[in-house]
Motif scaffolding. Structure first.
Motif, PDB file in Angstrom:
ATOM      1  N   HIS A   1       0.854  -1.189   0.000  1.00 36.19           N
ATOM      2  CA  HIS A   1       0.000   0.000   0.000  1.00 36.19           C
ATOM      3  C   HIS A   1       0.885   1.232   0.000  1.00 36.19           C
ATOM      4  O   HIS A   1       1.998   1.216   0.542  1.00 36.19           O
ATOM      5  CB  HIS A   1      -0.909  -0.004   1.236  1.00 36.19           C
ATOM      6  CG  HIS A   1      -2.053   0.954   1.138  1.00 36.19           C
ATOM      7  ND1 HIS A   1      -2.000   2.235   1.646  1.00 36.19           N
ATOM      8  CD2 HIS A   1      -3.297   0.814   0.588  1.00 36.19           C
ATOM      9  CE1 HIS A   1      -3.159   2.833   1.422  1.00 36.19           C
ATOM     10  NE2 HIS A   1      -3.968   2.009   0.788  1.00 36.19           N
ATOM     11  N   ASP A   2       0.395   2.306  -0.610  1.00 33.28           N
ATOM     12  CA  ASP A   2       1.230   3.509  -0.714  1.00 33.28           C
ATOM     13  C   ASP A   2       1.396   4.244   0.619  1.00 33.28           C
ATOM     14  O   ASP A   2       2.188   5.188   0.707  1.00 33.28           O
ATOM     15  CB  ASP A   2       0.678   4.466  -1.772  1.00 33.28           C
ATOM     16  CG  ASP A   2      -0.775   4.858  -1.525  1.00 33.28           C
ATOM     17  OD1 ASP A   2      -1.297   4.572  -0.431  1.00 33.28           O
ATOM     18  OD2 ASP A   2      -1.376   5.470  -2.433  1.00 33.28           O
ATOM     19  N   SER A   3       0.685   3.840   1.655  1.00 38.13           N
ATOM     20  CA  SER A   3       0.884   4.448   2.972  1.00 38.13           C
ATOM     21  C   SER A   3       2.083   3.857   3.707  1.00 38.13           C
ATOM     22  O   SER A   3       2.487   4.396   4.748  1.00 38.13           O
ATOM     23  CB  SER A   3      -0.376   4.282   3.829  1.00 38.13           C
ATOM     24  OG  SER A   3      -0.671   2.916   4.030  1.00 38.13           O
ATOM     25  N   LEU A   4       2.669   2.795   3.178  1.00 39.32           N
ATOM     26  CA  LEU A   4       3.842   2.179   3.795  1.00 39.32           C
ATOM     27  C   LEU A   4       5.100   2.967   3.422  1.00 39.32           C
ATOM     28  O   LEU A   4       5.405   3.123   2.237  1.00 39.32           O
ATOM     29  CB  LEU A   4       4.006   0.731   3.346  1.00 39.32           C
ATOM     30  CG  LEU A   4       2.981  -0.274   3.861  1.00 39.32           C
ATOM     31  CD1 LEU A   4       3.105  -1.587   3.103  1.00 39.32           C
ATOM     32  CD2 LEU A   4       3.185  -0.509   5.350  1.00 39.32           C
ATOM     33  N   PRO A   5       5.853   3.470   4.403  1.00 42.93           N
ATOM     34  CA  PRO A   5       7.112   4.161   4.082  1.00 42.93           C
ATOM     35  C   PRO A   5       8.118   3.192   3.461  1.00 42.93           C
ATOM     36  O   PRO A   5       8.103   1.984   3.738  1.00 42.93           O
ATOM     37  CB  PRO A   5       7.616   4.653   5.447  1.00 42.93           C
ATOM     38  CG  PRO A   5       6.425   4.601   6.355  1.00 42.93           C
ATOM     39  CD  PRO A   5       5.574   3.476   5.845  1.00 42.93           C
ATOM     40  N   ALA A   6       8.993   3.709   2.608  1.00 47.78           N
ATOM     41  CA  ALA A   6      10.053   2.887   2.024  1.00 47.78           C
ATOM     42  C   ALA A   6      11.049   2.483   3.105  1.00 47.78           C
ATOM     43  O   ALA A   6      11.173   3.153   4.137  1.00 47.78           O
ATOM     44  CB  ALA A   6      10.762   3.661   0.920  1.00 47.78           C
ATOM     45  N   PRO A   7      11.772   1.367   2.911  1.00 51.73           N
ATOM     46  CA  PRO A   7      12.795   0.983   3.888  1.00 51.73           C
ATOM     47  C   PRO A   7      13.777   2.131   4.106  1.00 51.73           C
ATOM     48  O   PRO A   7      14.235   2.764   3.148  1.00 51.73           O
ATOM     49  CB  PRO A   7      13.476  -0.219   3.224  1.00 51.73           C
ATOM     50  CG  PRO A   7      12.418  -0.798   2.333  1.00 51.73           C
ATOM     51  CD  PRO A   7      11.644   0.388   1.818  1.00 51.73           C
ATOM     52  N   PRO A   8      14.103   2.437   5.366  1.00 52.29           N
ATOM     53  CA  PRO A   8      14.912   3.629   5.651  1.00 52.29           C
ATOM     54  C   PRO A   8      16.397   3.418   5.367  1.00 52.29           C
ATOM     55  O   PRO A   8      16.908   2.300   5.421  1.00 52.29           O
ATOM     56  CB  PRO A   8      14.684   3.841   7.153  1.00 52.29           C
ATOM     57  CG  PRO A   8      14.453   2.467   7.682  1.00 52.29           C
ATOM     58  CD  PRO A   8      13.695   1.744   6.598  1.00 52.29           C
ATOM     59  N   SER A   9      17.077   4.517   5.095  1.00 49.85           N
ATOM     60  CA  SER A   9      18.533   4.514   4.981  1.00 49.85           C
ATOM     61  C   SER A   9      19.120   5.027   6.290  1.00 49.85           C
ATOM     62  O   SER A   9      18.424   5.618   7.119  1.00 49.85           O
ATOM     63  CB  SER A   9      18.989   5.409   3.831  1.00 49.85           C
ATOM     64  OG  SER A   9      18.654   6.769   4.094  1.00 49.85           O
ATOM     65  N   LEU A  10      20.419   4.808   6.479  1.00 45.23           N
ATOM     66  CA  LEU A  10      21.083   5.292   7.685  1.00 45.23           C
ATOM     67  C   LEU A  10      20.988   6.818   7.760  1.00 45.23           C
ATOM     68  O   LEU A  10      20.712   7.382   8.829  1.00 45.23           O
ATOM     69  CB  LEU A  10      22.547   4.854   7.700  1.00 45.23           C
ATOM     70  CG  LEU A  10      23.388   5.374   8.877  1.00 45.23           C
ATOM     71  CD1 LEU A  10      22.803   4.904  10.201  1.00 45.23           C
ATOM     72  CD2 LEU A  10      24.852   4.925   8.722  1.00 45.23           C
ATOM     73  N   TRP A  11      21.220   7.511   6.640  1.00 44.51           N
ATOM     74  CA  TRP A  11      21.161   8.970   6.624  1.00 44.51           C
ATOM     75  C   TRP A  11      19.755   9.458   6.979  1.00 44.51           C
ATOM     76  O   TRP A  11      19.588  10.452   7.688  1.00 44.51           O
ATOM     77  CB  TRP A  11      21.580   9.510   5.271  1.00 44.51           C
ATOM     78  CG  TRP A  11      21.238  10.954   5.064  1.00 44.51           C
ATOM     79  CD1 TRP A  11      20.459  11.488   4.094  1.00 44.51           C
ATOM     80  CD2 TRP A  11      21.647  12.067   5.883  1.00 44.51           C
ATOM     81  NE1 TRP A  11      20.349  12.845   4.230  1.00 44.51           N
ATOM     82  CE2 TRP A  11      21.081  13.229   5.325  1.00 44.51           C
ATOM     83  CE3 TRP A  11      22.429  12.180   7.020  1.00 44.51           C
ATOM     84  CZ2 TRP A  11      21.270  14.502   5.872  1.00 44.51           C
ATOM     85  CZ3 TRP A  11      22.626  13.439   7.564  1.00 44.51           C
ATOM     86  CH2 TRP A  11      22.058  14.576   6.994  1.00 44.51           C
ATOM     87  N   GLN A  12      18.743   8.758   6.505  1.00 42.89           N
ATOM     88  CA  GLN A  12      17.367   9.133   6.818  1.00 42.89           C
ATOM     89  C   GLN A  12      17.125   9.073   8.328  1.00 42.89           C
ATOM     90  O   GLN A  12      16.523   9.983   8.906  1.00 42.89           O
ATOM     91  CB  GLN A  12      16.412   8.181   6.097  1.00 42.89           C
ATOM     92  CG  GLN A  12      14.970   8.609   6.079  1.00 42.89           C
ATOM     93  CD  GLN A  12      14.107   7.658   5.265  1.00 42.89           C
ATOM     94  OE1 GLN A  12      14.562   6.592   4.828  1.00 42.89           O
ATOM     95  NE2 GLN A  12      12.855   8.016   5.050  1.00 42.89           N
ATOM     96  N   PHE A  13      17.641   8.020   8.969  1.00 46.75           N
ATOM     97  CA  PHE A  13      17.462   7.893  10.412  1.00 46.75           C
ATOM     98  C   PHE A  13      18.236   8.975  11.159  1.00 46.75           C
ATOM     99  O   PHE A  13      17.739   9.549  12.131  1.00 46.75           O
ATOM    100  CB  PHE A  13      17.909   6.507  10.878  1.00 46.75           C
ATOM    101  CG  PHE A  13      17.629   6.241  12.331  1.00 46.75           C
ATOM    102  CD1 PHE A  13      16.369   5.856  12.739  1.00 46.75           C
ATOM    103  CD2 PHE A  13      18.624   6.382  13.289  1.00 46.75           C
ATOM    104  CE1 PHE A  13      16.093   5.617  14.082  1.00 46.75           C
ATOM    105  CE2 PHE A  13      18.363   6.158  14.628  1.00 46.75           C
ATOM    106  CZ  PHE A  13      17.092   5.770  15.019  1.00 46.75           C
TER     107      PHE A  13
END
Length: 354
Positions: free
Chosen positions: A123-135
C-alpha cells in the motif's frame, strides 16, 4: 477578576490542559486512521461524511498542541515575562533530549511495525525501507528541512516543537539583553507569522510559520497571570483584534481555532479552572499519555490495517471493525510506551536549568 489569584506551582497538574491534549491526540489518531491505510476506504462506504471530516479537518487538532506548548513554555521559561534561566542553551538541550529520545525509540518501533505490515499488504501508505542517513536526519530533527522522507506520520511536529521552543527562548534572551519587555518581541514575531509567513506554505518546515499559534499560547499565559490585573481584558481584546485583522486579510480556520484555544486557556487560568476542571480520570490519563499515542499511532495503525487486509473479510462492516480495533490498539500502545519508554528516556530532560 480577583486580585488574590496566584498561579499554582509549575509541578501541579493542570486537568484543563490534560483534557485539551486528550481530545487533540484522539483527533490526530482518528485523522490518521481516516487518511492512511485501506481500511478507511471500506469505512468510507458506510460513513463517507464522517470519514471525510476526520480525513480533511481533524488534523487541525495540531493547533491545540501548538497553543498549549506555547502556554507551557512561557510558564516554564519566563512566568513573569522575563527569562529566568542563566543557561538558555542548557534549557534548549533539555527540551531536545526530552522529546527526541522517546522519538528515536518510537522510530525504531515504527520501522519494525512497517516491515511487519509490509509482509501482509502492499500500500502507498507504507514508508520505504529507511537509509542510515534518513534515520540520522530524523535523530537530529532536521529531516523536514533537508527534504528527507518521513519515517512516520507526525514526526514533523516534534522537529517544529523544538524549533518553536528555541525561537521563544531566543526572543526571551534577546529581550533580556536589550533591556526591553520580551513579550513585546513575541507579539512582533506573532504578527509577522500571522500576516506573512503563515500565509505562505513554503515556510511550513520552519518555526516562524507556526509561531502565530505558539506565540498566542505564550501571550495567553502572560496576559492571564494575576500580575496582568486590570490590563488583562485590554490585552486579550488586542489579541482578538489583531488576529481578527489577520483572518480578515486571509481566512485560516486553523488560526481561528488557535485563537479560540488561547482564549480558553487564558480564561481557565484567570478563573482557576486550569487546575480544577474537568475532574475526569479518563481525560487526565489520556492527556498524560498523549505524546506516546501521538508517536506510535501511525505504525500501530499500519499493522492493524495490514492484518485486516490480509486475514479479514473484504467487507465494509468487518473492515470498519478493524478501524475501531486500530483506535484501541493505538491507545494501548501509547499507554505502554508512556510508562515503559517515554517516562524513562525523557527523565534527563526534566532537570531544571540553572
Amino acid at each position: 477578576m480577583s486580585s488574590t489569584f496566584r498561579p499554582a506551582p509549575t509541578s501541579e497538574r493542570m486537568p484543563f490542559i490534560d483534557a485539551l491534549k486528550a481530545v487533540g491526540s484522539q483527533l490526530i489518531v482518528l485523522h490518521h486512521l481516516a487518511f492512511y491505510g485501506p481500511m478507511s476506504d471500506w469505512t468510507h462506504q458506510l460513513a463517507p461524511d464522517v470519514v471525510g471530516w476526520f480525513s480533511q479537518h481533524a488534523r487541525m487538532a495540531v493547533q491545540i498542541f501548538l497553543v498549549v506548548a506555547g502556554f507551557l513554555a512561557a510558564r516554564s521559561l519566563a512566568p513573569d515575562g522575563r527569562l529566568r534561566t542563566d543557561r538558555p542553551l542548557a534549557s534548549l538541550w533539555q527540551r531536545f533530549v526530552r522529546v527526541s529520545l522517546p522519538l528515536l525509540a518510537a522510530l525504531l518501533l515504527a520501522m519494525v511495525c512497517t516491515e511487519i505490515a509490509r509482509t501482509w499488504m502492499t500500500h502507498d501508505s507504507l514508508p520505504a525501507p529507511p537509509s542510515l542517513w534518513q534515520f540520522v536526519a530524523h535523530a537530529l530533527l532536521i529531516h523536514s528541512l533537508l527534504g528527507v522522507d518521513s519515517l512516520s506520520a507526525g514526526v514533523w511536529y516534534v522537529a517544529i516543537d523544538v524549533q518553536l521552543y528555541a525561537l521563544l527562548l531566543g526572543l526571551l534572551w534577546l529581550g533580556r539583553q536589550l533591556g526591553t519587555t520580551a513579550p513585546l518581541l513575541v507579539v512582533a514575531v506573532v504578527l509577522a507569522s500571522l500576516f506573512h509567513f503563515n500565509r505562505d506554505s513554503d515556510w511550513d518546515n520552519w518555526a516562524i510559520y507556526f509561531f502565530g499559534a505558539y506565540g498566542l499560547g505564550a501571550l495567553a499565559y502572560w496576559v492571564s497571570r494575576a500580575g496582568a490585573g486590570r490590563s488583562a481584558p485590554a490585552w486579550l481584546a488586542g489579541m482578538v483584534l489583531l488576529t481578527g485583522v489577520a483572518l480578515a486579510l486571509d481566512w485560516r480556520t486553523r488560526i481561528a481555532l488557535a485563537l479560540g484555544v488561547a482564549l480558553a486557556l487564558a480564561w481557565a487560568h484567570r478563573s482557576g479552572w486550569l487546575f480544577t476542571w474537568p475532574r475526569s480520570r479518563a481525560l487526565g490519563y489520556l492527556g498524560r499519555i498523549s505524546y506516546g499515542v501521538f508517536l506510535l499511532n501511525f505504525p500501530v495503525a499500519l499493522v492493524v490495517n495490514a492484518w485486516f487486509t490480509r486475514h479479514a473479510s473484504p467487507d465494509a462492516g468487518v473492515q470498519t471493525l478493524g478501524v475501531l480495533v486500530a483506535w484501541l490498539a493505538c491507545n494501548l500502545a501509547g499507554a505502554a510506551f508512556h510508562h515503559g519508554v517515554e517516562q524513562r528516556l525523557g527523565r534527563p530532560g526534566r532537570a531544571p536549568a540553572r
